[in-house]
Design a protein around this motif. Structure first.
Motif, PDB file in Angstrom:
ATOM      1  N   ASN A  84     -83.937  97.316   7.834  1.00  0.00           N
ATOM      2  CA  ASN A  84     -83.454  98.288   8.963  1.00  0.00           C
ATOM      3  C   ASN A  84     -82.808  99.626   8.274  1.00  0.00           C
ATOM      4  OD1 ASN A  84     -83.567  97.560  11.358  1.00  0.00           O
ATOM      5  ND2 ASN A  84     -81.669  96.259  11.579  1.00  0.00           N
ATOM      6  N   THR A 110     -72.771  99.619  11.633  1.00  0.00           N
ATOM      7  CA  THR A 110     -72.551  98.917  12.894  1.00  0.00           C
ATOM      8  C   THR A 110     -71.383  98.783  13.178  1.00  0.00           C
ATOM      9  OG1 THR A 110     -72.771  96.949  11.501  1.00  0.00           O
ATOM     10  CG2 THR A 110     -75.053  97.699  12.513  1.00  0.00           C
ATOM     11  N   ASP A 114     -69.061  94.001  16.825  1.00  0.00           N
ATOM     12  CA  ASP A 114     -70.344  93.164  16.642  1.00  0.00           C
ATOM     13  C   ASP A 114     -70.516  92.436  15.577  1.00  0.00           C
ATOM     14  OD1 ASP A 114     -71.288  94.927  18.817  1.00  0.00           O
ATOM     15  OD2 ASP A 114     -72.413  96.224  17.885  1.00  0.00           O
ATOM     16  N   ASN A 115     -70.031  92.942  14.350  1.00  0.00           N
ATOM     17  CA  ASN A 115     -70.239  92.173  12.924  1.00  0.00           C
ATOM     18  C   ASN A 115     -69.293  91.088  13.213  1.00  0.00           C
ATOM     19  OD1 ASN A 115     -71.567  94.135  11.666  1.00  0.00           O
ATOM     20  ND2 ASN A 115     -69.983  95.208  10.856  1.00  0.00           N
ATOM     21  N   GLN A 129     -76.721  93.561  18.185  1.00  0.00           N
ATOM     22  CA  GLN A 129     -76.476  94.384  17.135  1.00  0.00           C
ATOM     23  C   GLN A 129     -77.837  94.916  16.456  1.00  0.00           C
ATOM     24  OE1 GLN A 129     -74.478  92.016  13.891  1.00  0.00           O
ATOM     25  NE2 GLN A 129     -73.808  94.015  13.060  1.00  0.00           N
ATOM     26  N   LYS A 130     -78.780  93.907  16.452  1.00  0.00           N
ATOM     27  CA  LYS A 130     -80.268  94.149  15.903  1.00  0.00           C
ATOM     28  C   LYS A 130     -80.786  95.262  16.725  1.00  0.00           C
ATOM     29  CE  LYS A 130     -80.763  89.785  13.417  1.00  0.00           C
ATOM     30  NZ  LYS A 130     -81.404  88.637  13.275  1.00  0.00           N
ATOM     31  N   LYS A 132     -79.471  97.651  18.655  1.00  0.00           N
ATOM     32  CA  LYS A 132     -78.795  98.723  18.178  1.00  0.00           C
ATOM     33  C   LYS A 132     -79.069  99.367  16.946  1.00  0.00           C
ATOM     34  CE  LYS A 132     -74.546  98.110  21.139  1.00  0.00           C
ATOM     35  NZ  LYS A 132     -73.145  97.836  21.127  1.00  0.00           N
ATOM     36  N   ALA A 133     -79.253  98.438  15.838  1.00  0.00           N
ATOM     37  CA  ALA A 133     -79.670  99.156  14.548  1.00  0.00           C
ATOM     38  C   ALA A 133     -81.031  99.690  14.691  1.00  0.00           C
ATOM     39  CB  ALA A 133     -79.469  97.867  13.930  1.00  0.00           C
TER      40      ALA A 133
END
Length: 155
Positions: A84, A110, A114-115, A129-130, A132-133
């Protein structure tokens, strides 16, 4: 006064306040994590693209950048080495006195919520989260590629 490190060209970049570059960067700014091949620790930085340069600051209110990545003649790719991440190889496509060959990695910052959700097994939060990243990586990749391409655009 702090020492300024202009990455890629022997300190030839003027001191630019974060708020000034934010005004002229056409919305191409935000938070990213930055690392290099030598300093591999990811550091959160406020970044902005302007005039074939990627400026990075400790905060969005700093009086001077922590450093600058010169995009003139740089190769910008989605990294195969860091997950990423955007990979920038400076001084790769041009041979110019003072342009340093160097590799940088930038990843999305992030959100803490989310984390935390991802840490506690919330699969939906992890997928979000993935997603958005990936969006952040794609957006910055587009901006940086477009800016680096100006190297070869006639004035």
């Amino acid at each position: 006064r702090k020492k300024f490190w202009a990455m890629g060209a022997n300190g030839s970049v003027p001191q630019v306040r974060a708020k000034d570059v934010k005004r002229v960067c056409e919305g191409r700014h935000g938070w990213l994590n930055k690392a290099g091949l030598t300093n591999t620790k990811m550091q959160k930085r406020w970044c902005a693209i302007h005039d074939l340069r990627l400026y990075y600051y400790e905060t969005a209110r700093d009086a001077e950048p922590k450093g600058v990545v010169f995009l003139r003649g740089a190769i910008v790719t989605i990294s195969k080495r860091v997950k990423n991440a955007i990979e920038i190889e400076t001084g790769s496509l041009i041979s110019e006195k003072g342009v340093e060959k160097r590799t940088y990695f930038f990843t999305p910052v992030t959100a803490t919520a989310d984390n935390n959700a991802a840490m506690f097994g919330n699969e939906e939060a992890l997928r979000e989260q993935k997603r958005k990243a990936k969006m952040v990586v794609d957006q910055w990749h587009g901006w940086l590629t477009e800016e680096a391409a100006k190297t070869f655009t006639p004035l």
